[in-house]
Design a protein around this motif. Structure first.
Motif, PDB file in Angstrom:
ATOM      1  N   ALA A 257       0.869  -1.192   0.000  1.00  0.00           N
ATOM      2  CA  ALA A 257       0.000   0.000   0.000  1.00  0.00           C
ATOM      3  C   ALA A 257       0.900   1.234   0.000  1.00  0.00           C
ATOM      4  N   PRO A 258       1.154   1.841  -1.162  1.00  0.00           N
ATOM      5  CA  PRO A 258       2.136   2.927  -1.262  1.00  0.00           C
ATOM      6  C   PRO A 258       1.810   4.149  -0.414  1.00  0.00           C
ATOM      7  N   MET A 259       0.510   4.369  -0.142  1.00  0.00           N
ATOM      8  CA  MET A 259       0.114   5.505   0.704  1.00  0.00           C
ATOM      9  C   MET A 259      -0.637   5.037   1.952  1.00  0.00           C
ATOM     10  N   LEU A 260      -0.417   3.780   2.327  1.00  0.00           N
ATOM     11  CA  LEU A 260      -1.122   3.175   3.449  1.00  0.00           C
ATOM     12  C   LEU A 260      -2.628   3.396   3.301  1.00  0.00           C
ATOM     13  N   VAL A 261      -3.376   3.084   4.321  1.00  0.00           N
ATOM     14  CA  VAL A 261      -4.829   3.335   4.291  1.00  0.00           C
ATOM     15  C   VAL A 261      -5.055   4.754   4.801  1.00  0.00           C
ATOM     16  N   PRO A 262      -5.884   5.562   4.131  1.00  0.00           N
ATOM     17  CA  PRO A 262      -6.077   6.954   4.560  1.00  0.00           C
ATOM     18  C   PRO A 262      -6.512   7.064   6.017  1.00  0.00           C
ATOM     19  N   ARG A 263      -6.038   8.110   6.685  1.00  0.00           N
ATOM     20  CA  ARG A 263      -6.461   8.410   8.048  1.00  0.00           C
ATOM     21  C   ARG A 263      -7.240   9.724   8.052  1.00  0.00           C
ATOM     22  N   LEU A 264      -7.867  10.013   9.171  1.00  0.00           N
ATOM     23  CA  LEU A 264      -8.650  11.238   9.318  1.00  0.00           C
ATOM     24  C   LEU A 264      -8.292  11.859  10.664  1.00  0.00           C
ATOM     25  N   SER A 265      -7.934  13.163  10.652  1.00  0.00           N
ATOM     26  CA  SER A 265      -7.552  13.805  11.913  1.00  0.00           C
ATOM     27  C   SER A 265      -8.790  14.033  12.777  1.00  0.00           C
ATOM     28  N   ARG A 266      -8.662  13.720  14.058  1.00  0.00           N
ATOM     29  CA  ARG A 266      -9.794  13.848  14.981  1.00  0.00           C
ATOM     30  C   ARG A 266      -9.930  15.249  15.560  1.00  0.00           C
ATOM     31  N   GLU A 267      -8.817  15.965  15.572  1.00  0.00           N
ATOM     32  CA  GLU A 267      -8.831  17.301  16.172  1.00  0.00           C
ATOM     33  C   GLU A 267      -7.794  18.177  15.484  1.00  0.00           C
ATOM     34  N   ASP A 268      -7.861  19.480  15.720  1.00  0.00           N
ATOM     35  CA  ASP A 268      -6.865  20.395  15.162  1.00  0.00           C
ATOM     36  C   ASP A 268      -5.498  20.068  15.761  1.00  0.00           C
ATOM     37  N   THR A 269      -4.471  20.095  14.907  1.00  0.00           N
ATOM     38  CA  THR A 269      -3.117  19.847  15.411  1.00  0.00           C
ATOM     39  C   THR A 269      -2.120  20.596  14.541  1.00  0.00           C
ATOM     40  N   SER A 270      -0.861  20.578  14.953  1.00  0.00           N
ATOM     41  CA  SER A 270       0.188  21.267  14.188  1.00  0.00           C
ATOM     42  C   SER A 270       1.381  20.336  14.043  1.00  0.00           C
ATOM     43  N   ILE A 271       1.881  20.207  12.813  1.00  0.00           N
ATOM     44  CA  ILE A 271       3.033  19.334  12.539  1.00  0.00           C
ATOM     45  C   ILE A 271       4.038  20.088  11.690  1.00  0.00           C
ATOM     46  N   ASN A 272       5.268  20.200  12.195  1.00  0.00           N
ATOM     47  CA  ASN A 272       6.351  20.872  11.456  1.00  0.00           C
ATOM     48  C   ASN A 272       5.928  22.262  10.946  1.00  0.00           C
ATOM     49  N   GLY A 273       5.181  22.962  11.767  1.00  0.00           N
ATOM     50  CA  GLY A 273       4.782  24.317  11.390  1.00  0.00           C
ATOM     51  C   GLY A 273       3.533  24.395  10.545  1.00  0.00           C
ATOM     52  N   TYR A 274       2.959  23.261  10.183  1.00  0.00           N
ATOM     53  CA  TYR A 274       1.737  23.245   9.380  1.00  0.00           C
ATOM     54  C   TYR A 274       0.534  22.996  10.290  1.00  0.00           C
ATOM     55  N   ASP A 275      -0.517  23.822  10.146  1.00  0.00           N
ATOM     56  CA  ASP A 275      -1.746  23.619  10.905  1.00  0.00           C
ATOM     57  C   ASP A 275      -2.653  22.645  10.155  1.00  0.00           C
ATOM     58  N   ILE A 276      -3.019  21.559  10.827  1.00  0.00           N
ATOM     59  CA  ILE A 276      -3.886  20.541  10.222  1.00  0.00           C
ATOM     60  C   ILE A 276      -5.234  20.580  10.938  1.00  0.00           C
ATOM     61  N   PRO A 277      -6.298  21.043  10.267  1.00  0.00           N
ATOM     62  CA  PRO A 277      -7.605  21.115  10.942  1.00  0.00           C
ATOM     63  C   PRO A 277      -8.229  19.738  11.126  1.00  0.00           C
ATOM     64  N   ALA A 278      -9.126  19.634  12.093  1.00  0.00           N
ATOM     65  CA  ALA A 278      -9.869  18.401  12.313  1.00  0.00           C
ATOM     66  C   ALA A 278     -10.637  18.029  11.052  1.00  0.00           C
ATOM     67  N   GLY A 279     -10.743  16.729  10.771  1.00  0.00           N
ATOM     68  CA  GLY A 279     -11.483  16.277   9.596  1.00  0.00           C
ATOM     69  C   GLY A 279     -10.650  16.219   8.327  1.00  0.00           C
ATOM     70  N   THR A 280      -9.324  16.466   8.444  1.00  0.00           N
ATOM     71  CA  THR A 280      -8.448  16.427   7.267  1.00  0.00           C
ATOM     72  C   THR A 280      -8.077  14.985   6.927  1.00  0.00           C
ATOM     73  N   ARG A 281      -8.173  14.644   5.649  1.00  0.00           N
ATOM     74  CA  ARG A 281      -7.732  13.320   5.208  1.00  0.00           C
ATOM     75  C   ARG A 281      -6.202  13.319   5.107  1.00  0.00           C
ATOM     76  N   VAL A 282      -5.564  12.302   5.695  1.00  0.00           N
ATOM     77  CA  VAL A 282      -4.104  12.255   5.763  1.00  0.00           C
ATOM     78  C   VAL A 282      -3.591  10.992   5.090  1.00  0.00           C
TER      79      VAL A 282
END
Length: 394
Positions: A257-282
């Motif tokens: 699975a080259p991109m693994l199985v998609p995940r979904l963020s449960r809450e707002d978070t920040s990674i390496n300076g990027y803001d990832i809102p809740a509900g984002t497909r990862v």
């Protein structure tokens, strides 16, 4: 680090290492059947064989016997009234269609207002498949529930559907499992366990055919450790570090699975300076991680030796190598997948010599989707090299 944020369902135990060990006899029988079928299907006469056909069959038989208690590629499945639930061809089609549709990029997923138009026709296909698969899984669950009811006190758990139904009937279970959950888990186990093994073994043999010196080293290790008087067993694998390194290197270059199985963020978070809102497909791009020159020396080269003296493993703790993912959403069947891949590949290398048909140049093109199979199935000339009686036993 952020695993909890990017998981959208709790962890549910579907089995244990001990139960996995108890199914070793199934894996052994089906791998032996693979070797016998390969011998009778062309290897005995040194004919060209299409390997994927054999690998898909052994994977599917192992999974269906472990998960549902029997094979589904040998005869029609009928209900109590005699109506056909599915045929072997239909069953195989459902598995192939399930994997294809899970990997497509559906426009409506990214642009919701276009979803109703079903521009690519995927939704229509998904609905057809869903109806067919649900009918089949309803039959499987009914069949298992009836056996459990009929046997009463003497009932003994035989397969993973039995285990799941036992979980579902446990009132003390913290995370409740209902009938739909049992069917969903069963479908995941069938689909995930089938494609991963077949694709990985086919890629491993493809890479070995391009690197005869690596193939020779693997053969030497097998002859030295196992000898030529028997087949390889799962217990041998801890003594076959070179074969193990070949499997890891294959998973680095060709993750199922080259991109693994998609995940979904449960809450707002920040990674390496990027803001990832809740509900984002990862999406986690393990295909690129495995070919990153900052992590790997000569990343495009197939070099199993890179794993010698290395503690890197595929169990989700080393982020350079994540073919099964990591954390709470890691593939629940990674241990099973590894066992099937290792023992299948080891026996194919131990029992046969492999070469490309005369004048054929091996293409290494892949199809990119939920999985990354070869674009063109591997065709090879296969010749037996062990005593004839071993193939007769298989």
């Amino acid at each position: 680090t952020h695993d909890v944020v990017f998981t959208d369902r709790p962890k549910t135990a579907a089995g244990s290492a001990k139960r996995l060990e108890s199914y070793e006899y199934i894996r052994r029988e089906e791998v032996l059947a693979l070797l016998g079928d390969l011998y009778r299907g062309g290897a005995g006469a040194s004919r060209v064989v299409v390997l994927k056909d054999y690998l898909s069959t052994v994977s599917l038989n192992v999974i269906t016997r472990m998960v549902m208690g029997k094979k589904y590629l040998e005869k029609e499945v009928r209900d109590e009234a005699g109506a056909v639930i599915t045929t072997p061809d239909e069953f195989k089609w459902m598995i192939d269609e399930l994997f294809l549709l899970n990997g497509v990029l559906n426009i409506g997923d990214s642009i919701p207002w276009l979803d109703w138009m079903d521009l690519q026709g995927y939704i229509k296909r998904m609905k057809k498949l869903s109806k067919m698969f649900d009918r089949f899984l309803e039959h499987v669950v009914d069949e298992h529930s009836e056996r459990r009811r009929r046997q009463g006190e003497s009932f003994v758990v035989k397969d993973m559907v039995d285990v799941l139904l036992q979980f579902a009937s446990d009132p003390g279970l913290e995370v409740k499992l209902n009938r739909e959950g049992v069917k969903a888990f069963t479908q995941d186990l069938i689909a995930g366990g089938t494609e991963s093994s077949a694709v990985t073994v086919e890629w491993a043999l493809s890479e070995l055919l391009k690197k005869p010196e690596v193939l020779a080293k693997a053969t030497e290790e097998l002859d030295r450790v196992v000898g030529r008087g028997r087949w390889v067993t799962e217990k041998d694998m801890s003594s076959l570090p070179y074969v193990d390194a070949i499997v890891k290197e294959t998973m680095r270059l060709h993750p199922v699975a080259p991109m693994l199985v998609p995940r979904l963020s449960r809450e707002d978070t920040s990674i390496n300076g990027y803001d990832i809102p809740a509900g984002t497909r990862v999406l986690v791009m393990v295909w690129s991680i495995g070919r990153d020159p900052e992590l790997w020396e000569a990343p495009e080269e197939f070099m199993p030796e890179r794993f010698f003296g290395s503690r890197l493993d595929v169990k989700g703790q080393d982020y350079e190598l994540l073919p099964f993912g990591s954390g709470r959403r890691m593939c629940p069947g990674y241990s099973l997948g590894l066992k099937v891949i290792q023992v299948s590949l080891a026996n194919l290398l131990h029992g046969f010599t492999w070469r490309l048909p005369d004048g054929v140049e091996l293409s290494m093109e892949e199809i990119f989707g939920l999985s990354t199979p070869r674009k063109y199935p591997l065709e090879a000339v296969v010749e037996p090299k062990l005593p004839a009686h071993l193939y007769a036993e298989a």
